[in-house]
Structures are given as structure tokens and as C-alpha cells.
Design a protein around this motif. Structure first.
Motif, PDB file in Angstrom:
ATOM      1  N   TRP A   1      -0.793  -2.779  -9.732  1.00  0.00           N
ATOM      2  CA  TRP A   1      -1.642  -1.792  -9.221  1.00  0.00           C
ATOM      3  C   TRP A   1      -1.786  -0.579  -9.770  1.00  0.00           C
ATOM      4  O   TRP A   1      -3.065  -0.284 -10.093  1.00  0.00           O
ATOM      5  CB  TRP A   1      -1.386  -1.559  -7.393  1.00  0.00           C
ATOM      6  CG  TRP A   1      -1.730  -3.116  -6.894  1.00  0.00           C
ATOM      7  CD1 TRP A   1      -2.026  -4.234  -7.315  1.00  0.00           C
ATOM      8  CD2 TRP A   1      -1.681  -3.033  -5.573  1.00  0.00           C
ATOM      9  NE1 TRP A   1      -1.901  -5.057  -6.337  1.00  0.00           N
ATOM     10  CE2 TRP A   1      -1.672  -4.200  -5.266  1.00  0.00           C
ATOM     11  CE3 TRP A   1      -1.384  -2.118  -4.461  1.00  0.00           C
ATOM     12  CZ2 TRP A   1      -1.578  -4.721  -3.832  1.00  0.00           C
ATOM     13  CZ3 TRP A   1      -1.383  -2.583  -3.076  1.00  0.00           C
ATOM     14  CH2 TRP A   1      -1.423  -3.870  -2.753  1.00  0.00           C
TER      15      TRP A   1
ATOM     16  N   THR B   1      -5.366  -4.869  -2.487  1.00  0.00           N
ATOM     17  CA  THR B   1      -4.855  -5.323  -1.071  1.00  0.00           C
ATOM     18  C   THR B   1      -6.139  -6.150  -0.481  1.00  0.00           C
ATOM     19  O   THR B   1      -7.138  -6.014  -0.512  1.00  0.00           O
ATOM     20  CB  THR B   1      -4.596  -4.148  -0.071  1.00  0.00           C
ATOM     21  OG1 THR B   1      -4.082  -4.738   1.211  1.00  0.00           O
ATOM     22  CG2 THR B   1      -5.763  -3.269   0.026  1.00  0.00           C
TER      23      THR B   1
ATOM     24  N   PHE C   1       2.346   1.668  -3.482  1.00  0.00           N
ATOM     25  CA  PHE C   1       1.328   2.220  -4.223  1.00  0.00           C
ATOM     26  C   PHE C   1       1.173   3.772  -4.113  1.00  0.00           C
ATOM     27  O   PHE C   1       0.881   4.617  -5.301  1.00  0.00           O
ATOM     28  CB  PHE C   1       0.071   1.489  -4.271  1.00  0.00           C
ATOM     29  CG  PHE C   1      -1.232   2.043  -4.916  1.00  0.00           C
ATOM     30  CD1 PHE C   1      -1.373   1.546  -6.328  1.00  0.00           C
ATOM     31  CD2 PHE C   1      -2.113   2.561  -4.356  1.00  0.00           C
ATOM     32  CE1 PHE C   1      -2.289   2.026  -6.972  1.00  0.00           C
ATOM     33  CE2 PHE C   1      -3.200   2.725  -5.080  1.00  0.00           C
ATOM     34  CZ  PHE C   1      -3.485   2.744  -6.538  1.00  0.00           C
TER      35      PHE C   1
ATOM     36  N   ALA D   1       3.209  -2.991  -6.756  1.00  0.00           N
ATOM     37  CA  ALA D   1       2.662  -1.504  -6.726  1.00  0.00           C
ATOM     38  C   ALA D   1       2.565  -0.969  -8.270  1.00  0.00           C
ATOM     39  O   ALA D   1       1.627  -0.445  -8.665  1.00  0.00           O
ATOM     40  CB  ALA D   1       3.626  -0.439  -6.049  1.00  0.00           C
TER      41      ALA D   1
ATOM     42  N   ILE E   1       0.953  -1.099  -0.022  1.00  0.00           N
ATOM     43  CA  ILE E   1       0.097  -0.043  -0.024  1.00  0.00           C
ATOM     44  C   ILE E   1       0.973   1.294   0.054  1.00  0.00           C
ATOM     45  O   ILE E   1       0.685   1.967  -0.599  1.00  0.00           O
ATOM     46  CB  ILE E   1      -0.875   0.142   1.174  1.00  0.00           C
ATOM     47  CG1 ILE E   1      -2.116  -1.010   1.318  1.00  0.00           C
ATOM     48  CG2 ILE E   1      -1.543   1.403   1.341  1.00  0.00           C
ATOM     49  CD1 ILE E   1      -2.898  -1.196   2.335  1.00  0.00           C
TER      50      ILE E   1
ATOM     51  N   ALA F   1      -5.638  -0.747  -6.125  1.00  0.00           N
ATOM     52  CA  ALA F   1      -4.838  -1.300  -4.993  1.00  0.00           C
ATOM     53  C   ALA F   1      -5.488  -2.627  -4.597  1.00  0.00           C
ATOM     54  O   ALA F   1      -6.593  -2.714  -3.660  1.00  0.00           O
ATOM     55  CB  ALA F   1      -4.603  -0.442  -3.818  1.00  0.00           C
TER      56      ALA F   1
END
Length: 210
Positions: free
Chosen positions: A153, A161, A124, A150, A121, A159
Motif C-alpha cells: 500500500w 482497504t 499502513f 501495508a 490499516i 490504502a
């Protein structure tokens, strides 16, 4: 025989400059997180180095013996670019990220730490922050990241996640949502490039906590 004189360049420390005594240099870097410095044999070379990037003088090959010779297909990084990276604290779960201008090593943004996050995260968000920063300055400079996840993404504008929302990381997820919205609403020409750690050494935006 007289001791050979050294000149010490400090790119990042309490005070930036060229110092003629090690004690002066040490005072600028000791206890200073991510200090960047190097010694030189003559004043002219030291003064020239100060005007250039730390990364031009601390080559990956000398800094990390395990770094491999880059093949022609990889080449060298474009110094006229931004490098971004994230740091994730495995003990606390805190995540933060930053971006630097590669040629000078100047830090241009830093965010965090944010509670209960992940490294992906942070990586990203660092890229999106870099894109927004460059758009604001009407710049098409490339962005380097060492995170394949990343970068993927970014291409998806999402993202992917598996982290769940908690009261602690709600601010981080709000930032994540804004980043995805920015990607969906904005176009950019900036190349998003992979930082080749294997050949170039550590990402210049690395927090130096490994």
C-alpha cells in the motif's frame, strides 16, 4: 554450596536499571505490559547490556525455538532502524500502532486505539507515521514492517482497504486520508523493509498480545 549470584537487567519496566535481587526486578516487571528483562551472571555484563538493545540479548533463536536459521540472502536486521507494528483486537475491532528504535528498543511513538479498524490499516498508518517522524528529524533510517500488505500500500500511496466508513471509525478514516495525502506530497529515501519473522523472531514493535 552458595547459590550463584545473578544480576537482572530491566530495559522496560516501572524502573529501568540493573538489580541484584530477583524481588527488586520482579517489582519492576510484574503486571507491566511488554516488560523487557534478562538475568546475567556478572555485574559488568549486565551494565553493558543495559546500554545496548534488549533484542541483542534475547535472540529469536532462543526466544522462539521454531525460528529458522537465516540464509545469507536474508542476513540479520539493521539495528540502526525503526520497527513498526499494529495490534488489532478481534473482539472489539480496536486498532493501534507503534514504532520503536531497534537498537535500544525505545518506543518513539504510539497511536490509538481507534474504533472499528483493521490490522492492515494500522500497519499502513504505522509506516507512514514512521516516515513522517524520520523526515521531521532529517533521518534516512530504514523502517521495518512485518506486513507485506501495508508495504504494498505504501508503494501505491493508497490504502486499498475494503472497510466501510462508520460513525465509530470516521476519525480513523480521517487519519488514513491524511496519511495518503502525506505520501502523495512528500518524497523520502528511507528503505521500507520486510521484518523476517520466520528468521528473526517477533517484530520488536509487536504488542505482545498473541
Amino acid at each position: 554450596m552458595a547459590k550463584k549470584r545473578k544480576f537482572y537487567v530491566v530495559w522496560e519496566g516501572r524502573k529501568r536499571g540493573v538489580f541484584t535481587e530477583w524481588e527488586e526486578c520482579e517489582a519492576q516487571i510484574k503486571g507491566f505490559a511488554e516488560a523487557k528483562y534478562k538475568s546475567f551472571d556478572n555485574l559488568k555484563e549486565a551494565e553493558e547490556a543495559l546500554q545496548k538493545s534488549y533484542w541483542e540479548y534475547i535472540s529469536p533463536k532462543t526466544a522462539k525455538p521454531t525460528v529458522k536459521e537465516a540464509p545469507a540472502s536474508v542476513g540479520k536486521p539493521n539495528l540502526d532502524s525503526i520497527a513498526v507494528d499494529a495490534a488489532w483486537n478481534t473482539a472489539t475491532g480496536d486498532v493501534e500502532y507503534q514504532g520503536v528504535y531497534l537498537r535500544t528498543g525505545q518506543k518513539i511513538f504510539h497511536q490509538g486505539p481507534f474504533k472499528d479498524g483493521t490490522n492492515n490499516i494500522g500497519e499502513f498508518l504505522a509506516i507512514v507515521h514512521g516516515l513522517a517522524y524520520l523526515q521531521k528529524h532529517q533521518s534516512n533510517l530504514p523502517i521495518y514492517s512485518d506486513s507485506k500488505t501495508a508495504i504494498s500500500w505504501i508503494k501505491r500511496k493508497h490504502a486499498n482497504t475494503k472497510l466501510e466508513v462508520t460513525p465509530e471509525n470516521k476519525p480513523l478514516f480521517e487519519l488514513l486520508q491524511r496519511a495518503e495525502e502525506w505520501l502523495s506530497k512528500n518524497k523520502y529515501a528511507n528503505p521500507i523493509l520486510k521484518w523476517e519473522t520466520e528468521y528473526w523472531g517477533e517484530n520488536p514493535a509487536d504488542f505482545g498480545r498473541k
